[in-house]
Structure formats: structure tokens, C-alpha cells
Design an enzyme around this catalytic site. Structure first.
Site, PDB file in Angstrom:
ATOM      1  N   GLU A   1       0.830  -1.203   0.000  1.00 30.08           N
ATOM      2  CA  GLU A   1       0.000   0.000   0.000  1.00 30.08           C
ATOM      3  C   GLU A   1       0.867   1.257   0.000  1.00 30.08           C
ATOM      4  O   GLU A   1       0.534   2.260  -0.629  1.00 30.08           O
ATOM      5  CB  GLU A   1      -0.942  -0.010   1.212  1.00 30.08           C
ATOM      6  CG  GLU A   1      -2.136   0.892   1.050  1.00 30.08           C
ATOM      7  CD  GLU A   1      -3.287   0.503   1.989  1.00 30.08           C
ATOM      8  OE1 GLU A   1      -3.642  -0.690   2.037  1.00 30.08           O
ATOM      9  OE2 GLU A   1      -3.809   1.384   2.665  1.00 30.08           O
TER      10      GLU A   1
ATOM     11  N   CYS B   1      -8.413  -2.210   4.597  1.00 29.37           N
ATOM     12  CA  CYS B   1      -8.251  -3.348   5.516  1.00 29.37           C
ATOM     13  C   CYS B   1      -9.561  -3.810   6.128  1.00 29.37           C
ATOM     14  O   CYS B   1      -9.655  -4.925   6.621  1.00 29.37           O
ATOM     15  CB  CYS B   1      -7.344  -2.975   6.683  1.00 29.37           C
ATOM     16  SG  CYS B   1      -5.779  -2.342   6.175  1.00 29.37           S
TER      17      CYS B   1
ATOM     18  N   GLU C   1       1.829   1.717  -3.445  1.00 32.99           N
ATOM     19  CA  GLU C   1       0.671   2.199  -4.205  1.00 32.99           C
ATOM     20  C   GLU C   1       0.502   3.704  -3.997  1.00 32.99           C
ATOM     21  O   GLU C   1       0.270   4.459  -4.947  1.00 32.99           O
ATOM     22  CB  GLU C   1      -0.587   1.441  -3.741  1.00 32.99           C
ATOM     23  CG  GLU C   1      -1.819   1.713  -4.588  1.00 32.99           C
ATOM     24  CD  GLU C   1      -3.070   0.980  -4.069  1.00 32.99           C
ATOM     25  OE1 GLU C   1      -3.008   0.367  -2.981  1.00 32.99           O
ATOM     26  OE2 GLU C   1      -4.102   1.042  -4.769  1.00 32.99           O
TER      27      GLU C   1
ATOM     28  N   LYS D   1     -15.396  -9.876   8.587  1.00 27.02           N
ATOM     29  CA  LYS D   1     -14.382 -10.747   7.979  1.00 27.02           C
ATOM     30  C   LYS D   1     -14.985 -12.078   7.543  1.00 27.02           C
ATOM     31  O   LYS D   1     -14.473 -12.729   6.643  1.00 27.02           O
ATOM     32  CB  LYS D   1     -13.236 -11.005   8.956  1.00 27.02           C
ATOM     33  CG  LYS D   1     -12.405  -9.775   9.273  1.00 27.02           C
ATOM     34  CD  LYS D   1     -11.315  -9.547   8.261  1.00 27.02           C
ATOM     35  CE  LYS D   1     -10.639  -8.200   8.499  1.00 27.02           C
ATOM     36  NZ  LYS D   1      -9.840  -7.771   7.336  1.00 27.02           N
TER      37      LYS D   1
END
Ligand code: SF4
Ligand code: SF4
Ligand code: SF4
Ligand code: FES
Lengths: 151, 573
Positions: free
Chosen positions: B280, B300, B283, B359
Site C-alpha cells: 500500500e 483493511c 501504491e 471478515k
């Protein structure tokens, strides 16, 4: 004007400061005759009120309908006086002949059947009201005759 | 501040003007029972459990909404008050599907505790009972309307704190129920699976989906290599399930307990948190060099990701393409690690231990099959994991500390702070600074982005560039930032967003209660772990270097793209 365009127009004219949801729902029901899901989604977006809340309000008030209504509205009174004088049997006869249960609408959208707690005409008990017409002292076997009056 | 004095149960107490009688009682050392009231969440005076007798008032008053007044004389446990509370409990219980021994909230249920406290032994009202209505359509949560006491805490959290608005009371009278729009099953509604409703529910009417049986089954299967990963926040909270006060990290004991349960390897999501920072961070640097799209927003938190997919799909280009650390772990475990031990992806079983109910949804997304099979097989929340440890008769608190296994168990202080709101930002800054300037960072603690509440913003000098960052948690706060981005009023480079208030340490799968003091205690434990760890920057994790040397080759490279990055889906409301 299409129905959705009419709804758009009602939304534009709304007074946003005065709890706009219920008046808008009433106007929407006047346009559609009931409250279709797409109209409620539209309202939720336009007023920025979550759909769950719009749905919650709609289901809280008995004046709002989430299904199309019949052309004729039948109210079978279940108030104390009507109850004592056989209102329940009249309701059952209505349910039997219309093949719907209380709160329902016939498949051909001809009749909707509801109960009410009191129509204020207890001296006529048991009472059935169809649209604006009162029928008093109704016996279950008279039900088909009453229904025949409506097209 | 003006003070007023009142008398509570014969004791004088001075409180700030504007305090409620409930708060005043607490200041006088008296706990008044509550059900619908929840500190910092809602005060609506609906359940009337908190009634008190006020001298001169004809009726009992709900203390949670009653402002304390000068000279007020209050009795909190007079016979009249006790009778009223008993009656309320009896009425609630008369339409409650009582099955305590098999209920997820047994022994941690506010209704059960009050029934015991008030000695309710019989329920005289033989009323109609609502039929059992269980909604198990959601991958994350199970709702049981026949246990709901209509306190509306879930509604308030979902509408006002998360601004999702998935739940609302519908219908009326005896038929009243907490419902989604059009009574849709929760799994089909615009719910982001954050589980904040389950955290505040006083009873077992919204609970996590219990997936422990699947894990027991896998553990008993001799043909599977069963590995487990643990999210940063778990170590800072799981001791609470074993009776410890919040704020105690038990990393080594947690590892030992998982090993005893029979996992073949005990790994750490923190390894892939470090990996996330590398991917990241790169990125971000690319986007800064290529002129956008900026700000880049973290990815996340699967509740947050689903939120933007539902409500701001036009802004999805801002979301990092990085998978969450849990999903990076799954694809790495079933490829790189599986190869090392000579196994095929289908021989591996990956269990995640997460603070999060969302999740459970994330691991089933169709985008999360990059190893060829489902990358993460089962997600357990902190609560379910504690349940398994207890079932196995393991006393977590008496175990000797043990270490995570290599190679997916090595991590840094940068990774542990992922568990607190602002942590991903801080971890990224530690790495981005050093990668760009090639100089060691003097002070590793970016205090400006710490703190659990509201939106924190900072400008950090990285070489010639002033990097503007912001961090927030809770989806209502996220909405503020998203509106600003949409209106072109947010000139940030990088934003961290977590769905749950406080970040993962306040996740929907964490021990109950989770309130602000508890969140703060967990945050302290997390930042202490960071300080304690010998390596505190992701790019210095030796196994991160190794995985790039041996397998991934370079950040944002071809392998990374196929295993560590993803794309998003527009969803309606
Ligand atoms: S919600 Fe509470 S009282 Fe109801 S069954 Fe579960 S533990 Fe028992
Ligand atoms: S999981 Fe989150 S979004 Fe879904 S109903 Fe609960 S609070 Fe609302
Ligand atoms: S589901 Fe739980 S939090 Fe929501 S109203 Fe029912 S009891 Fe209260
Ligand atoms: S706690 Fe005060 S009315 Fe419910």
C-alpha cells in the site's frame, strides 16, 4: 403525467422542514393507490432517509398499503356491539366468499377486506361498510348479495 | 460548571447541572439497572427498567432521561420501584424465547443478569408468545427476533453511529419487530456486517454466526494442514473473556492456547499487515507520482469496504487495491507457504481469528479465491475463539508464553498497531518516510493520528513533499470524509478508515462489553506491544524481505497483483 413524474412533483413541492415523510407517503399513496417498493426507494433517496425507516413508518400506520388495493374497500366491523351480534361470522362469510383473509385483496383486485374496531353505528350491528355504503344487521348468508352490488 | 445537590437514597450528592438522575446515582455509588440506555449510544427512556421514586412526583420516573434538579429527593430501591422493575422484567420474559443454556449470550446477558438480581422465579403473565423467527441469512450475524426486547440499541448504533440504517422498528403493537427494509433477510439487506449491533445488544437477539464446529472438524481431519492467523487486536482483548480486566495483552499465552487446540501452525496476521504496508505504501507513492487518484483510502476493513460499495460506489477508485491483511495471509498461506511444505492449496485449511464479524463475509467474497480455492476457510471472532479454548479445558491464563511459527509469524510494532484506529496510517508513515528519504526516522510515534475518536488529520514532511493524512473510524465519521472528497474539499493524500468505532479493537466480534473505557484500555495494550517489539517498521521485517526475494519479487509486481490485490463491486442500497 406518469406516476413517477407526479411523485417527483410532490417531492419538489414538499416543505422539508416539517417532517416531510408522512405527508409524502400520503401523497404517494394517492398517486399509486398503494405504496410500491420503487416509490419507497425513490422517497428514501430523495429525503435521505434510510429505506428501513421508511418501511418502519409505512408498516406502523394502518393507513398505508404495501400491496395494491381492490377497487372496492370492505370494512367488517369487529367492535364490541358487532362482536356480540355475530360480526365474526359475517367476517368469516366475507373471507369465504372472497377467498381472501382479513387484510387481503382479491386476485382480480376487485375487493380489499379489512376489519375495523368500531364504525360508530352500533345500533346497526353487525355492520359491514363497502366504500361509502353501510349495510346493517348483516347475516352471513346475505354476504353474496351485498358483493353483487359492486362491479 | 454549575453544581446542583440532590439526595439519593438518603445520601446527598453534588453533580453538574444537566446530569441525569441515573448519572447522579452513579456518583452516589448506586447502580440503577438499565436496558435500553447505553452510555454514549442512546437515552430514550423506553424500557422503564431504570425507574426511581421522586418525592412529590405522582408516577415513577425513568432516571436515564430525568435531569437531576436542585433539592430532588430520590429513592432508587423502594418497594414501589422494586415492584415496577420486577413487573417490567416479567413482562419482557413473558414473550421471550428463554433458552439460556444454549444461547450465545448465556452468562453475559443483561436480561438474564437482571432477572437473577431481581429474583424472578416465575412469570405470571401467560401471554401470547411470538413465534421463533431466526434469520440466519447473513454470513456474519444471526438474528433471533424471539429474544429481542425492542430496546432499539441496535437501531441507534446502525443509524446514528454507523449511518448504515439497516435496521428499524417495523409493524406495530404485538407485531413490532426490529426489521430491515421490506423485512428482507439481513444477508440481502444493505448491511455492512460490522456487528456493532451485536456488541450493543443486551441479549442474544443479534449474535455472531458461530463457526467453531467447522474448525473443530478441520482440526480433527488428519488430511488437512490447519493453520491459524491472529489479528493484532485479539491479543489485546481475549484475556477479557477469561475474566481479566481490559488492557492486558496475552500474546504468548494466546499462541500457546491455539497450539494446544491443535493447529499445525500458529501464524500472525501481523506478518501480512507488514506486507500490506509495503504494497500500500508503494501504491501511495505511485499515485502521488502519477497524479492520483488521491486521496488513497485504506482497504483493511471489510465493513468499510462494503459501506463504500453500497453508498459511495462512485468513489471506489480511491480505495486501495490491496487486499486486507487477513486475505493476503490466506492467499500467501495457500501458495508460498503450501509450496514450502509440499502441499497443494486444497490440502490447507486456513482459520482466521478476527475482532470482526465482517471478515466472515469478506472471506466468502468471490474475489477471494486467488490460490485456486477459498483463500481463508473460516473466520472466528474473539468471542468464538475464547469459547473453543474454554471447551478444550485450556486455562489460557496459566499457560507459558509461546512464540508464533515461522515464516508467517514474524512481525513488527508497525503491524500490531493496525489494531487501533490510526495505526495503519502510522505504520505506513514509518515505512514511506524511510523509503522516500532513505534516512532513518527519528521519532516513530505519530501521535497526531492516534486517539480513537473523531477524524484526526496531520501533515507529515516526507522529503520535499508535505504528505497530508487523515484517520478515522466509525462509518458516520467516514461519511464526513467521503462527502468532503466527493465535493472536492479533501486534499489529503492518504486516509485510513476503519468501520468500527476505535478501529479493530472495537470490532463487532470483540468481547462484550466493548465501550469507550474498554476500547481505550485495549489501545494502551496495543501501543505497549508496539514499544516492546524489537522491530517497529514493516520494511525491516526479515521475512518480508525473504518473501519478496523468494517469491513475490517486487512490490506491485505481477505476483503481488494476482495474490495480494483485488477489485470492488458496486452494490445498490
Ligand atoms: S437472551 Fe439472555 S435471557 Fe434470553 S435466552 Fe439468551 S441468555 Fe437467556
Ligand atoms: S452489522 Fe452493522 S450495518 Fe449491519 S445491521 Fe448491524 S450495525 Fe447495522
Ligand atoms: S436486537 Fe438486541 S439491541 Fe436490537 S432491539 Fe432487540 S434486544 Fe435491543
Ligand atoms: S434504561 Fe431508562 S428507560 Fe430504559
Amino acid at each position: 403525467m406518469t406516476k413517477i413524474a407526479q411523485l417527483e412533483k410532490s417531492i419538489k413541492k414538499l416543505d422539508r422542514n416539517k417532517g416531510p415523510l408522512i405527508p409524502l407517503l400520503q401523497q404517494t399513496q394517492a398517486i399509486y393507490g398503494w405504496l410500491p417498493e420503487e416509490a419507497l426507494r425513490h422517497i428514501s433517496e430523495a429525503l435521505d432517509i434510510p429505506l428501513s425507516k421508511v418501511y418502519g413508518v409505512v408498516t406502523f400506520y394502518s393507513q398505508f398499503y404495501l400491496k395494491p388495493r381492490g377497487r372496492h374497500c370492505i370494512k367488517s366491523c369487529q367492535g364490541t356491539a358487532c362482536h356480540v351480534r355475530g360480526g365474526k361470522n359475517v367476517l368469516q362469510a366475507l373471507e369465504h366468499h372472497l377467498e381472501v383473509s382479513e387484510g387481503g385483496t382479491t386476485k382480480d383486485l376487485k375487493f380489499s377486506l379489512d376489519t375495523v374496531a368500531c364504525l360508530g353505528t352500533c345500533f346497526l350491528a353487525p355492520v359491514v361498510m363497502v366504500n361509502e355504503d353501510y349495510y346493517g344487521d348483516v347475516a352471513p348468508k346475505e354476504v353474496p348479495k351485498i358483493l353483487k352490488n359492486y362491479e | 460548571m454549575d453544581k446542583i445537590t440532590l439526595t439519593i437514597d438518603g445520601k446527598e450528592v453534588a453533580v453538574d447541572k444537566g446530569a441525569t438522575v441515573l448519572a447522579a446515582a452513579r456518583a452516589a455509588g448506586v447502580t440503577i439497572p438499565t436496558l435500553c440506555w447505553l452510555e454514549g449510544v442512546q437515552a430514550i427512556g423506553a424500557c422503564r427498567m431504570c425507574v426511581v421514586e421522586v418525592q412529590g412526583a405522582r408516577t415513577l420516573q425513568a432516571s436515564c432521561v430525568l435531569p437531576a434538579a436542585q433539592g430532588m429527593v430520590v429513592k432508587t430501591h423502594s418497594p414501589r420501584v422494586r415492584e415496577a422493575r420486577k413487573m417490567i422484567l416479567q413482562l419482557i420474559l413473558s414473550d421471550h424465547r428463554m433458552e439460556c443454556p444454549t444461547c450465545a449470550r448465556n452468562m453475559n446477558c443483561e436480561l438474564q443478569a437482571l432477572a437473577k438480581e431481581y429474583g424472578i422465579v416465575d412469570i405470571p403473565f401467560e401471554g401470547a408468545k411470538s413465534s421463533v423467527r431466526i434469520d440466519d441469512s447473513s454470513p456474519s450475524l444471526i438474528r433471533d427476533a424471539s429474544k429481542c426486547i425492542l430496546c432499539q440499541r441496535c437501531v441507534t448504533v446502525c443509524h446514528e453511529i454507523q449511518t448504515v440504517g439497516a435496521l428499524f422498528p417495523a409493524h406495530r403493537g404485538f407485531a413490532t419487530t426490529i426489521s430491515t427494509a421490506f423485512d428482507l433477510p439481513l444477508g440481502e439487506a444493505a448491511c455492512v456486517n460490522c456487528g456493532q449491533c451485536a456488541l450493543v445488544c443486551p441479549v442474544g437477539a443479534i449474535v455472531e454466526r458461530d463457526d467453531t464446529e467447522k474448525v473443530w472438524h478441520a482440526l480433527a481431519d488428519p488430511d488437512k494442514v490447519v493453520v491459524v492467523q491472529t489479528a493484532p487486536a485479539i491479543r489485546a482483548a481475549i484475556a477479557e473473556e477469561f475474566g481479566q480486566a481490559p488492557g492486558k495483552a496475552v500474546t504468548g499465552q494466546m499462541v500457546a492456547a491455539l497450539r494446544r487446540l491443535g493447529f499445525d501452525k500458529v501464524f500472525d496476521t501481523q506478518f501480512t499487515a507488514d506486507l500490506t504496508i509495503i504494497e500500500e505504501g508503494n501504491e501511495l507513492l505511485h499515485r502521488v507520482q502519477d497524479g492520483g487518484p488521491l486521496p488513497l483510502i485504506t482497504s483493511c476493513s471489510p465493513g468499510w469496504v462494503k459501506f463504500i460499495e453500497h453508498f459511495y460506489p462512485e468513489l471506489l477508485k480511491h480505495v486501495s487495491s490491496c487486499k486486507s491483511p487477513q486475505q493476503m495471509f490466506g492467499s500467501i498461506a495457500k501458495t508460498w507457504y503450501a509450496q514450502q511444505i509440499g502441499k497443494k492449496p486444497e490440502d490447507m485449511f486456513v482459520v482466521s481469528i478476527m475482532p470482526c464479524t465482517a471478515k466472515k463475509f469478506e472471506c466468502q467474497r468471490p474475489e477471494m479465491y486467488d490460490s485456486g480455492v477459498q483463500d481463508v476457510d473460516v473466520v472466528l471472532t474473539t468471542r468464538e475463539t475464547a469459547r473453543m479454548i474454554k471447551q478444550a479445558g485450556i486455562n489460557l491464563l496459566e499457560l507459558e508464553d509461546e512464540m508464533f511459527d515461522d515464516p508467517l509469524g514474524e512481525s513488527t510494532g508497525a503491524a500490531v498497531i493496525f489494531g487501533a484506529s490510526g495505526g495503519v496510517m502510522e505504520a505506513a508513515l514509518r515505512t514511506v518516510y524511510e523509503v522516500v528519504t532513505k534516512k532513518p526516522l527519528e521519532n516513530l510515534d505519530f501521535e497526531d493520528v492516534r486517539g480513537l475518536k473523531g477524524v484526526r488529520a496531520a501533515t507529515v514532511k516526507v522529503g520535499d513533499l508535505d504528505v497530508k493524512v487523515a484517520a478515522t473510524s466509525g462509518l458516520g465519521n467516514a461519511r464526513v470524509l467521503l462527502d468532503a472528497i466527493r465535493d472536492g474539499k479533501a486534499d489529503y493524500h492518504f486516509i485510513e478508515i476503519m468501520a468500527c468505532p476505535g478501529g479493530c479493537l472495537g470490532g463487532g466480534g470483540m468481547p462484550i462489553p466493548t465501550n469507550w473505557p474498554v476500547r481505550e484500555a485495549r489501545a494502551r495494550a496495543i501501543y505497549e506491544e508496539d514499544k516492546r517489539l524489537p522491530i517497529r517498521k514493516s520494511h525491516e521485517n526479515p521475512f518480508i524481505k525473504k518473501i519478496y526475494d523468494e517469491f513475490l519479487e517486487e512490490p506491485l509486481g505481477e505476483k503481488s497483483h494476482s495474490l495480494l490485490h483485488t477489485h470492488y463491486t458496486k452494490r445498490g442500497v
